[in-house]
Design a protein around this motif. Structure first.
Motif, PDB file in Angstrom:
ATOM      1  N   ASN A 140      -5.349   1.512  10.929  1.00 56.17           N
ATOM      2  CA  ASN A 140      -4.643   2.721  11.388  1.00 56.17           C
ATOM      3  C   ASN A 140      -3.518   3.136  10.446  1.00 56.17           C
ATOM      4  N   LYS A 141      -2.871   2.166   9.826  1.00 54.56           N
ATOM      5  CA  LYS A 141      -1.786   2.489   8.897  1.00 54.56           C
ATOM      6  C   LYS A 141      -2.350   2.884   7.522  1.00 54.56           C
ATOM      7  N   ILE A 142      -3.321   2.126   7.034  1.00 52.82           N
ATOM      8  CA  ILE A 142      -3.816   2.349   5.661  1.00 52.82           C
ATOM      9  C   ILE A 142      -4.468   3.729   5.511  1.00 52.82           C
ATOM     10  N   VAL A 143      -5.208   4.163   6.541  1.00 50.06           N
ATOM     11  CA  VAL A 143      -5.890   5.472   6.416  1.00 50.06           C
ATOM     12  C   VAL A 143      -4.896   6.621   6.248  1.00 50.06           C
ATOM     13  N   ASN A 144      -3.659   6.413   6.677  1.00 51.64           N
ATOM     14  CA  ASN A 144      -2.641   7.466   6.501  1.00 51.64           C
ATOM     15  C   ASN A 144      -1.937   7.383   5.150  1.00 51.64           C
ATOM     16  N   SER A 199      -7.461   4.840  -5.528  1.00 53.60           N
ATOM     17  CA  SER A 199      -8.386   5.665  -4.746  1.00 53.60           C
ATOM     18  C   SER A 199      -9.095   4.941  -3.615  1.00 53.60           C
ATOM     19  N   GLY A 200      -8.681   3.727  -3.287  1.00 56.09           N
ATOM     20  CA  GLY A 200      -9.275   3.028  -2.150  1.00 56.09           C
ATOM     21  C   GLY A 200      -8.566   1.708  -1.918  1.00 56.09           C
ATOM     22  N   ILE A 224     -11.792   2.673   2.613  1.00 51.04           N
ATOM     23  CA  ILE A 224     -10.979   1.531   3.089  1.00 51.04           C
ATOM     24  C   ILE A 224     -11.959   0.505   3.671  1.00 51.04           C
ATOM     25  N   SER A 225     -12.062  -0.654   3.038  1.00 52.36           N
ATOM     26  CA  SER A 225     -13.008  -1.665   3.524  1.00 52.36           C
ATOM     27  C   SER A 225     -12.406  -2.509   4.627  1.00 52.36           C
ATOM     28  N   ALA A 226     -13.130  -2.569   5.754  1.00 46.76           N
ATOM     29  CA  ALA A 226     -12.729  -3.408   6.895  1.00 46.76           C
ATOM     30  C   ALA A 226     -13.853  -4.409   7.142  1.00 46.76           C
ATOM     31  N   GLU A 227     -13.520  -5.697   7.123  1.00 47.49           N
ATOM     32  CA  GLU A 227     -14.571  -6.730   7.169  1.00 47.49           C
ATOM     33  C   GLU A 227     -14.873  -7.183   8.595  1.00 47.49           C
ATOM     34  N   VAL A 228     -16.161  -7.251   8.927  1.00 48.19           N
ATOM     35  CA  VAL A 228     -16.569  -7.764  10.235  1.00 48.19           C
ATOM     36  C   VAL A 228     -16.670  -9.281  10.171  1.00 48.19           C
ATOM     37  N   GLN A 229     -16.691  -9.917  11.352  1.00 48.85           N
ATOM     38  CA  GLN A 229     -16.847 -11.369  11.399  1.00 48.85           C
ATOM     39  C   GLN A 229     -18.291 -11.725  11.109  1.00 48.85           C
ATOM     40  N   GLU A 230     -18.475 -12.794  10.338  1.00 48.76           N
ATOM     41  CA  GLU A 230     -19.825 -13.248  10.008  1.00 48.76           C
ATOM     42  C   GLU A 230     -20.515 -13.731  11.289  1.00 48.76           C
ATOM     43  N   GLY A 231     -21.796 -13.411  11.425  1.00 47.51           N
ATOM     44  CA  GLY A 231     -22.532 -13.843  12.616  1.00 47.51           C
ATOM     45  C   GLY A 231     -23.890 -13.199  12.663  1.00 47.51           C
ATOM     46  N   ARG A 232     -24.361 -12.874  13.874  1.00 50.62           N
ATOM     47  CA  ARG A 232     -25.678 -12.240  14.021  1.00 50.62           C
ATOM     48  C   ARG A 232     -25.580 -10.763  13.659  1.00 50.62           C
ATOM     49  N   ALA A 233     -26.686 -10.229  13.143  1.00 50.53           N
ATOM     50  CA  ALA A 233     -26.691  -8.834  12.688  1.00 50.53           C
ATOM     51  C   ALA A 233     -26.228  -7.894  13.792  1.00 50.53           C
ATOM     52  N   GLU A 234     -26.732  -8.088  15.020  1.00 51.77           N
ATOM     53  CA  GLU A 234     -26.390  -7.139  16.099  1.00 51.77           C
ATOM     54  C   GLU A 234     -24.898  -7.176  16.427  1.00 51.77           C
ATOM     55  N   ASP A 235     -24.283  -8.368  16.327  1.00 48.65           N
ATOM     56  CA  ASP A 235     -22.838  -8.453  16.592  1.00 48.65           C
ATOM     57  C   ASP A 235     -22.044  -7.758  15.490  1.00 48.65           C
ATOM     58  N   MET A 236     -22.507  -7.937  14.242  1.00 47.03           N
ATOM     59  CA  MET A 236     -21.810  -7.284  13.119  1.00 47.03           C
ATOM     60  C   MET A 236     -21.941  -5.764  13.242  1.00 47.03           C
ATOM     61  N   VAL A 237     -23.119  -5.307  13.653  1.00 49.39           N
ATOM     62  CA  VAL A 237     -23.330  -3.852  13.791  1.00 49.39           C
ATOM     63  C   VAL A 237     -22.428  -3.305  14.902  1.00 49.39           C
ATOM     64  N   SER A 238     -22.330  -4.027  16.033  1.00 52.75           N
ATOM     65  CA  SER A 238     -21.467  -3.557  17.145  1.00 52.75           C
ATOM     66  C   SER A 238     -20.015  -3.465  16.680  1.00 52.75           C
ATOM     67  N   GLU A 239     -19.549  -4.517  15.984  1.00 55.16           N
ATOM     68  CA  GLU A 239     -18.151  -4.510  15.503  1.00 55.16           C
ATOM     69  C   GLU A 239     -17.959  -3.380  14.481  1.00 55.16           C
ATOM     70  N   ILE A 288       0.846  -1.203   0.000  1.00 58.93           N
ATOM     71  CA  ILE A 288       0.000   0.000   0.000  1.00 58.93           C
ATOM     72  C   ILE A 288       0.884   1.257   0.000  1.00 58.93           C
ATOM     73  N   GLU A 289       2.010   1.182   0.714  1.00 54.57           N
ATOM     74  CA  GLU A 289       2.959   2.312   0.679  1.00 54.57           C
ATOM     75  C   GLU A 289       3.410   2.551  -0.750  1.00 54.57           C
ATOM     76  N   GLU A 290       3.747   1.446  -1.447  1.00 56.90           N
ATOM     77  CA  GLU A 290       4.238   1.559  -2.831  1.00 56.90           C
ATOM     78  C   GLU A 290       3.147   2.159  -3.743  1.00 56.90           C
ATOM     79  N   VAL A 291       1.930   1.588  -3.704  1.00 57.82           N
ATOM     80  CA  VAL A 291       0.891   2.088  -4.636  1.00 57.82           C
ATOM     81  C   VAL A 291       0.465   3.514  -4.292  1.00 57.82           C
ATOM     82  N   SER A 292       0.640   3.899  -3.026  1.00 61.71           N
ATOM     83  CA  SER A 292       0.249   5.273  -2.646  1.00 61.71           C
ATOM     84  C   SER A 292       1.128   6.292  -3.376  1.00 61.71           C
ATOM     85  N   THR A 293       2.350   5.886  -3.756  1.00 60.88           N
ATOM     86  CA  THR A 293       3.247   6.812  -4.468  1.00 60.88           C
ATOM     87  C   THR A 293       2.832   6.978  -5.936  1.00 60.88           C
ATOM     88  N   TRP A 294       2.013   6.058  -6.447  1.00 61.53           N
ATOM     89  CA  TRP A 294       1.609   6.138  -7.854  1.00 61.53           C
ATOM     90  C   TRP A 294       0.581   7.251  -8.086  1.00 61.53           C
TER      91      TRP A 294
END
Ligand code: E4P
Length: 214
Positions: free
Chosen positions: A44-48, A23-24, A54-69, A13-19
């Motif tokens: 924390n590193k990628i946002v800089n 865009s994501g 920036i897509s961050a994946e939650v663990q599969e499970g119940r809707a309320e647990d995914m929403v909390s995460e 990601i550091e390398e492609v950021s120089t190109w």
């Protein structure tokens, strides 16, 4: 079509950021495991490095647990998009997150009906997996047909959900994403590097170098 990097490896990601053209970034649990750092550390590193979704994946499970995460990651940075697996609980989670104004990327999409479920719930993005669908069907254009069909359905019915062509294995998948009308292609580092190459470009450069010497 926007280009995203499909990796959680920070040096890549550091390398492609120089190109200046990426865009994501998309990550998933396999990519995080490969990176050798935690999802939180990776975010924390990628946002800089990349100023875009920036897509961050939650663990599969119940809707309320995914929403909390999801709420934890969404609070970390304005650019975080919550990646939600394409399950019924996932659809419920997308609906709730949409109401909260949190952006979502519904992943593991392999059919137009799945894409419509996600879009109707308010997903910001859907990620049809081209490579995995090609492998499963044994057809080289199965992923292409899927992205094309989702694009056509979204257009017909006016869905605003954007299509991220995912599970890209080679340059042909990038070409197919373009032809199918994907809004974004999320591309592994190696394929991004391959995209600038062509044997005739190398040959042409060689001819010009020889001519310059004369
Ligand atoms: C991106 O959002 C996907 O998780 C990724 O493209 C999956 O790719 P793979 O099928 O090569 O694991």
């Amino acid at each position: 079509m926007k280009l995203f990097a499909d990796t959680a490896i920070i040096s890549e990601i550091e390398e492609v950021s120089t190109w200046g053209i990426i865009s994501g970034v998309t990550t998933n649990p396999s990519l995080i495991a490969k990176s050798g750092i935690s999802l939180v550390d990776a975010i924390n590193k990628i946002v800089n490095l990349i100023d875009g979704p920036i897509s961050a994946e939650v663990q599969e499970g119940r809707a309320e647990d995914m929403v909390s995460e999801a709420k934890i990651y969404a609070k970390m940075h304005k650019n975080i998009v919550i990646k939600i697996p394409m399950t019924l609980e996932g659809v419920k989670a997308v609906k709730q997150l949409t109401t909260l104004g949190i952006k979502t990327n519904v992943t593991l999409v392999f059919s137009t009906s799945q894409a419509i479920m996600a879009a109707t719930a308010g997903a910001t993005y859907v990620s049809p997996f081209m490579g995995r669908l090609d492998d499963f069907t044994g057809k080289e254009d199965a992923g292409f047909e899927l992205v094309k069909d989702i694009k056509s359905v979204f257009k017909t019915y006016g869905y605003k959900t954007q299509i991220i062509a995912a599970s890209i294995r080679h340059i042909n998948h990038v070409d197919q994403s373009l032809k199918a009308g994907a809004d974004i292609a999320t591309i592994p580092f190696k394929v991004l590097q391959d995209m600038v190459k062509h044997p005739l470009t190398d040959k042409g450069l060689e001819i010009f170098r020889e001519a310059s010497k004369k």
